[in-house]
Motif scaffolding. Structure first.
Motif, short mmCIF file in Angstrom:
data_model
loop_
_atom_site.label_atom_id
_atom_site.label_comp_id
_atom_site.label_asym_id
_atom_site.label_seq_id
_atom_site.Cartn_x
_atom_site.Cartn_y
_atom_site.Cartn_z
N VAL A 48 -51.27 -35.12 -77.18
CA VAL A 48 -51.89 -34.60 -78.39
C VAL A 48 -51.49 -33.16 -78.63
O VAL A 48 -51.06 -32.79 -79.73
CB VAL A 48 -53.43 -34.72 -78.33
CG1 VAL A 48 -54.06 -34.13 -79.58
CG2 VAL A 48 -53.83 -36.18 -78.15
N ALA A 49 -51.64 -32.34 -77.61
CA ALA A 49 -51.34 -30.92 -77.74
C ALA A 49 -51.12 -30.32 -76.37
O ALA A 49 -51.68 -30.78 -75.38
CB ALA A 49 -52.47 -30.17 -78.47
N LEU A 50 -50.32 -29.28 -76.32
CA LEU A 50 -50.03 -28.57 -75.08
C LEU A 50 -50.04 -27.08 -75.33
O LEU A 50 -49.58 -26.61 -76.38
CB LEU A 50 -48.67 -29.01 -74.53
CG LEU A 50 -48.19 -28.39 -73.22
CD1 LEU A 50 -47.37 -29.40 -72.42
CD2 LEU A 50 -47.36 -27.13 -73.47
N ILE A 51 -50.56 -26.35 -74.37
CA ILE A 51 -50.46 -24.90 -74.40
C ILE A 51 -49.94 -24.46 -73.04
O ILE A 51 -50.49 -24.80 -72.00
CB ILE A 51 -51.81 -24.23 -74.76
CG1 ILE A 51 -51.63 -22.72 -74.86
CG2 ILE A 51 -52.91 -24.61 -73.79
CD1 ILE A 51 -52.80 -22.03 -75.56
N LYS A 64 -50.86 -32.47 -86.11
CA LYS A 64 -50.46 -31.14 -86.55
C LYS A 64 -51.15 -30.78 -87.86
O LYS A 64 -51.18 -31.56 -88.80
CB LYS A 64 -48.95 -31.07 -86.71
CG LYS A 64 -48.41 -29.67 -86.94
CD LYS A 64 -46.89 -29.65 -86.96
CE LYS A 64 -46.35 -28.24 -87.11
NZ LYS A 64 -44.87 -28.21 -87.10
N GLY A 65 -51.71 -29.59 -87.89
CA GLY A 65 -52.44 -29.14 -89.06
C GLY A 65 -53.91 -29.46 -89.02
O GLY A 65 -54.68 -28.91 -89.82
N ARG A 66 -54.31 -30.34 -88.12
CA ARG A 66 -55.71 -30.73 -88.00
C ARG A 66 -56.33 -30.28 -86.68
O ARG A 66 -57.52 -29.96 -86.63
CB ARG A 66 -55.87 -32.24 -88.13
CG ARG A 66 -55.41 -32.80 -89.46
CD ARG A 66 -55.78 -34.27 -89.61
NE ARG A 66 -55.12 -35.11 -88.61
CZ ARG A 66 -55.76 -35.84 -87.70
NH1 ARG A 66 -57.09 -35.85 -87.68
NH2 ARG A 66 -55.09 -36.58 -86.84
N GLN A 81 -59.79 -28.02 -80.65
CA GLN A 81 -60.57 -28.08 -81.87
C GLN A 81 -59.98 -29.15 -82.76
O GLN A 81 -58.80 -29.08 -83.12
CB GLN A 81 -60.57 -26.73 -82.58
CG GLN A 81 -61.30 -26.72 -83.91
CD GLN A 81 -62.79 -26.90 -83.77
OE1 GLN A 81 -63.41 -26.31 -82.90
NE2 GLN A 81 -63.37 -27.73 -84.62
N MET A 82 -60.78 -30.13 -83.13
CA MET A 82 -60.32 -31.26 -83.92
C MET A 82 -61.05 -31.26 -85.26
O MET A 82 -62.27 -31.42 -85.31
CB MET A 82 -60.56 -32.58 -83.18
CG MET A 82 -59.84 -32.66 -81.84
SD MET A 82 -60.16 -34.21 -80.95
CE MET A 82 -61.85 -33.90 -80.42
N ASP A 83 -60.29 -31.07 -86.32
CA ASP A 83 -60.84 -31.05 -87.67
C ASP A 83 -60.27 -32.20 -88.48
O ASP A 83 -59.22 -32.75 -88.16
CB ASP A 83 -60.51 -29.73 -88.37
CG ASP A 83 -61.12 -28.52 -87.70
OD1 ASP A 83 -60.44 -27.47 -87.63
OD2 ASP A 83 -62.27 -28.61 -87.24
N ASN A 84 -60.97 -32.55 -89.54
CA ASN A 84 -60.55 -33.64 -90.43
C ASN A 84 -60.21 -34.89 -89.63
O ASN A 84 -59.14 -35.49 -89.79
CB ASN A 84 -59.37 -33.20 -91.28
CG ASN A 84 -59.07 -34.16 -92.42
OD1 ASN A 84 -59.94 -34.90 -92.86
ND2 ASN A 84 -57.82 -34.15 -92.89
#
Length: 123
Positions: A48-51, A64-66, A81-84
């Protein structure tokens, strides 16, 4: 002992928001890349995502973008943080910590997983 403990999952409706957290212990947090994966039964695990340890971020095209990944090194915690939110975001979300070092004997890789936190998005 190394522990990754996820929290913050729950049930929301389409368009809602949720923030999941992963608290790490037993590792030198600043040295590790941190990532969020998700899995739905019968389907492939998805990054989903990596930092990275240096703060660079990577996102799956589908989020991406959400979604926004961040880390607080002082708290040994990574956030997503998960939006929309959409129904297709429904999954168990897992936290992963990884450190790769080049040493005299070769490549040393340390990889840890959390137990996961469930996110359900209803239409």
């Amino acid at each position: 002992q190394v522990q990754l403990v996820e929290s913050g999952g729950g049930s929301v409706r389409t368009g809602g928001s949720l923030r999941v957290s992963c608290a790490a212990s037993g590792i030198i947090f600043n040295d590790y890349d941190m990532a969020w994966f998700r899995h739905t039964p019968g389907e492939l695990r998805e990054l989903v995502a990596l930092i990275s340890s240096g703060g660079s971020t990577t996102y799956a095209d589908s989020v991406k973008g959400r979604f926004t990944i961040s880390r607080d090194n002082a708290k040994n915690t990574v956030y997503l943080q998960m939006d929309n939110l959409k129904p297709e975001d429904t999954a168990v979300y897992y936290c992963k910590a990884e450190r790769v070092r080049v040493v005299e004997t070769g490549v040393d890789r340390d990889l840890r997983w959390g137990q996961g936190t469930r996110v359900t998005v209803s239409a």
